[in-house]
Scaffold this motif. Structure first.
Motif, PDB file in Angstrom:
ATOM      1  N   ALA A  17      17.183  50.821  36.116  1.00 44.57           N
ATOM      2  CA  ALA A  17      17.396  51.552  37.172  1.00 44.57           C
ATOM      3  C   ALA A  17      16.506  51.073  38.077  1.00 44.57           C
ATOM      4  O   ALA A  17      15.877  50.081  37.745  1.00 44.57           O
ATOM      5  CB  ALA A  17      15.916  52.533  36.423  1.00 44.57           C
ATOM      6  N   VAL A  66      13.711  57.964  32.426  1.00 49.21           N
ATOM      7  CA  VAL A  66      15.102  57.268  33.388  1.00 49.21           C
ATOM      8  C   VAL A  66      15.624  56.277  32.622  1.00 49.21           C
ATOM      9  O   VAL A  66      16.555  56.537  33.065  1.00 49.21           O
ATOM     10  CB  VAL A  66      13.169  56.129  34.212  1.00 49.21           C
ATOM     11  CG1 VAL A  66      14.589  55.796  35.149  1.00 49.21           C
ATOM     12  CG2 VAL A  66      12.467  57.167  34.572  1.00 49.21           C
ATOM     13  N   ALA A  67      15.593  55.986  31.412  1.00 46.36           N
ATOM     14  CA  ALA A  67      16.264  54.939  30.907  1.00 46.36           C
ATOM     15  C   ALA A  67      18.079  55.608  30.620  1.00 46.36           C
ATOM     16  O   ALA A  67      18.881  55.602  30.673  1.00 46.36           O
ATOM     17  CB  ALA A  67      16.075  54.501  30.215  1.00 46.36           C
ATOM     18  N   SER A  68      17.936  56.576  30.625  1.00 42.00           N
ATOM     19  CA  SER A  68      18.926  57.401  29.233  1.00 42.00           C
ATOM     20  C   SER A  68      19.766  58.428  30.242  1.00 42.00           C
ATOM     21  O   SER A  68      20.567  58.978  29.788  1.00 42.00           O
ATOM     22  CB  SER A  68      18.328  57.925  28.480  1.00 42.00           C
ATOM     23  OG  SER A  68      17.222  59.098  28.370  1.00 42.00           O
ATOM     24  N   CYS A  69      19.188  58.252  31.194  1.00 39.72           N
ATOM     25  CA  CYS A  69      19.693  59.835  32.421  1.00 39.72           C
ATOM     26  C   CYS A  69      20.165  58.940  33.132  1.00 39.72           C
ATOM     27  O   CYS A  69      19.583  58.076  33.454  1.00 39.72           O
ATOM     28  CB  CYS A  69      18.393  60.449  33.224  1.00 39.72           C
ATOM     29  SG  CYS A  69      19.146  60.598  34.827  1.00 39.72           S
ATOM     30  N   ASN A  94      21.275  59.677  35.658  1.00 37.94           N
ATOM     31  CA  ASN A  94      21.015  59.385  37.495  1.00 37.94           C
ATOM     32  C   ASN A  94      19.559  58.335  37.696  1.00 37.94           C
ATOM     33  O   ASN A  94      19.100  58.521  38.519  1.00 37.94           O
ATOM     34  CB  ASN A  94      20.334  60.794  38.044  1.00 37.94           C
ATOM     35  CG  ASN A  94      21.674  61.781  38.169  1.00 37.94           C
ATOM     36  OD1 ASN A  94      22.477  60.910  37.900  1.00 37.94           O
ATOM     37  ND2 ASN A  94      21.368  63.120  37.291  1.00 37.94           N
ATOM     38  N   ALA A  95      19.154  58.064  36.055  1.00 34.10           N
ATOM     39  CA  ALA A  95      18.078  57.209  36.819  1.00 34.10           C
ATOM     40  C   ALA A  95      17.244  57.833  37.133  1.00 34.10           C
ATOM     41  O   ALA A  95      16.142  57.217  37.894  1.00 34.10           O
ATOM     42  CB  ALA A  95      18.428  56.000  37.102  1.00 34.10           C
TER      43      ALA A  95
END
Ligand code: FES
Lengths: 246, 217
Positions: free
Chosen positions: A104, A166-169, A171-172
């Motif tokens: 990210a 955050v890591a898996s989204c 869109n971070a």
């Protein structure tokens, strides 16, 4: 079992990184994933090579330090656990395993698999606290909270700030993290006093750090080691609307 | 005014615009579909022509039309803006990313399904809106429809775009309620069910029109 590891190696934040292939042998299925990496590092140290840097602390799933993207999933293939709680019995002899750091823009890689998660701390500093004086510790049950509210707040409080959301989204986005904090504090009588100020400050800081926006893909909910639900994001949206408009 | 700009400039505000305009456009989809069903009245297009005449001259409809244009514009511009912003939040991607394990295909491809629907919208407006309202075509609206859907390429393009519209609605409809802060075990299953039905029935309803004229006229 014997494994082939593809590990992201990067000297520091300024240097370009790359994948390096390592073989580890005689991995026991009772080992945790981090213990498997310890074995690899012992081999590297014995050969006078630089060991692989990765974050870890409690190794019991409560501190949120460990943060590896394993075979395309935050914290690896199992739901509801951190990497330190992931055991090698979930892998097979001969497997190839890809290990990457969280990706990210707000999380720059510091070294190898370690990223800087200070942006999450700065979001907390912006409003993730209660500043109202509530006096010294009171007797239990002097402030009444109904059971459902206490449970919902506690569910949100389970967030360990690991950053898997955050890591898996795609869109971070840090929305699940912020939602968990806002939902945890904003539902309790002590935290309610500053709910408007809190949500506005935390969202402003979240945007300033450069996280993406939520598009409701629910990837965060699926990968959160504490299984925090996106109903908390809906509450965050409500809190934000309430603080902005009402 | 400051709070207003601050609100809609924030990441949640941008999403609120997507949700509100998206639901507004859903209402447009329903109304447009219902009106268009008059194509199937067996009167050589009289009812349909009368309806399209009404839609293009009634002052109230003309005012609503402006609202619809604004709704489309906001939805499209805000969608692209969000997409660019979200992409820039991860400059270095993963070598291995198993996104299918944690999210639906539809939820990850909104910009693509939306983009194709946008191309469709441009073609659609060219064929019917520009031809009649701008260039003042000689044909009646019904004749235009029959002529356009006579072309198999044109009709099949419509059907394909409608499938993509279904993909877009599959995620968009229920997602809008989550953005508006509505997520509760009492009514969310109902919203999800309605969203699924909406994403199947609306494109299916529209698809009957090109297919009907392609196969029968
Ligand atoms: S090391 Fe503490 S949660 Fe994994």
């Amino acid at each position: 079992m014997n494994l082939t590891l593809h590990i992201w190696r990067q000297k520091d934040a300024r240097t370009k990184g790359k994948f390096v292939i390592y073989k580890v042998e005689n991995v026991h299925e009772e080992m945790s994933f981090l213990e498997m990496l310890d074995i690899l590092n012992e081999q590297l140290i014995a050969k006078n090579e630089d060991p692989v840097a990765f974050d870890h602390d409690c190794r019991e799933g409560i501190c949120g330090c460990c943060s590896l993207y394993i075979n395309g999933r935050a914290h690896g293939p199992k739901r509801g656990i951190t990497v330190c709680q992931l055991h090698m019995r979930h892998f097979k002899d001969g497997d190839s395993i890809w290990i990457e750091p969280w990706r990210a823009r707000p999380f720059p890689v510091l070294k190898d698999l370690i990223v800087d998660r200070a942006p999450l701390d700065r979001i907390m500093q912006a409003g993730g606290y209660i500043s109202a004086r509530i006096g010294s510790a009171q007797d239990a049950n002097t402030i009444l909270i109904d059971h459902d509210t206490a449970e919902s707040s506690m569910d949100a409080a389970a967030c360990i700030g690991c950053g898997a959301c955050v890591a898996s989204c795609k869109n971070a986005s840090a929305m699940l993290f912020v939602a968990a904090k806002v939902s945890h504090l904003g539902q309790l009588p002590q935290g309610k006093l500053e709910r408007e100020k809190r949500v506005l400050a935390m969202i402003a800081q979240m945007d300033k750090e450069g996280f993406g926006g939520c598009t409701n893909t629910k990837a965060c909910e699926a990968e959160c080691p504490k299984e925090i639900k996106i109903t908390h994001i809906a509450r965050l949206n409500r809190e934000f609307l309430r603080a902005s408009v009402v | 005014m400051g709070w207003f700009i601050r609100t809609f400039y924030s990441s949640i505000g941008k999403k609120l615009i997507m949700a509100l305009t998206g639901l507004f456009l859903c209402s447009f989809l329903s109304v447009h579909l219902m009106g268009n069903f008059q194509l199937f009245k067996n009167d050589g297009g009289a009812a349909f022509n009368h309806y399209s005449e009404f839609m293009s001259t009634n002052p109230l409809i003309r005012i609503l039309e402006i609202g619809m244009v604004i709704g489309f514009a906001l939805h499209i511009f805000d969608g692209i803006r969000l997409w660019l912003l979200n992409r820039s939040a991860r400059p270095v991607g993963y070598a291995k990313n198993d996104a299918a394990a944690n999210s639906t295909f539809f939820s990850r491809t909104m910009i693509y399904s939306g983009g194709i629907v946008f191309v469709f919208l441009a073609v659609h407006l060219k064929s019917f809106f520009v031809e009649h309202r701008v260039l003042g075509s000689e044909l009646t609206m019904y004749q235009s429809v029959v002529q356009a859907f006579h072309d198999p390429v044109y009709s099949l393009f419509y059907v394909a775009a409608l499938v993509l519209l279904g993909f877009h609605l599959n995620h968009g409809f229920q997602s809008a309620f989550q953005t508006l802060g509505m997520n509760h075990k009492k009514y969310t299953p109902l919203i999800k069910f309605l969203g699924l039905m909406f994403s199947i029935l609306i494109p299916l309803g529209y698809a009957t029109m090109p297919l009907y004229f392609l196969l029968t006229k």
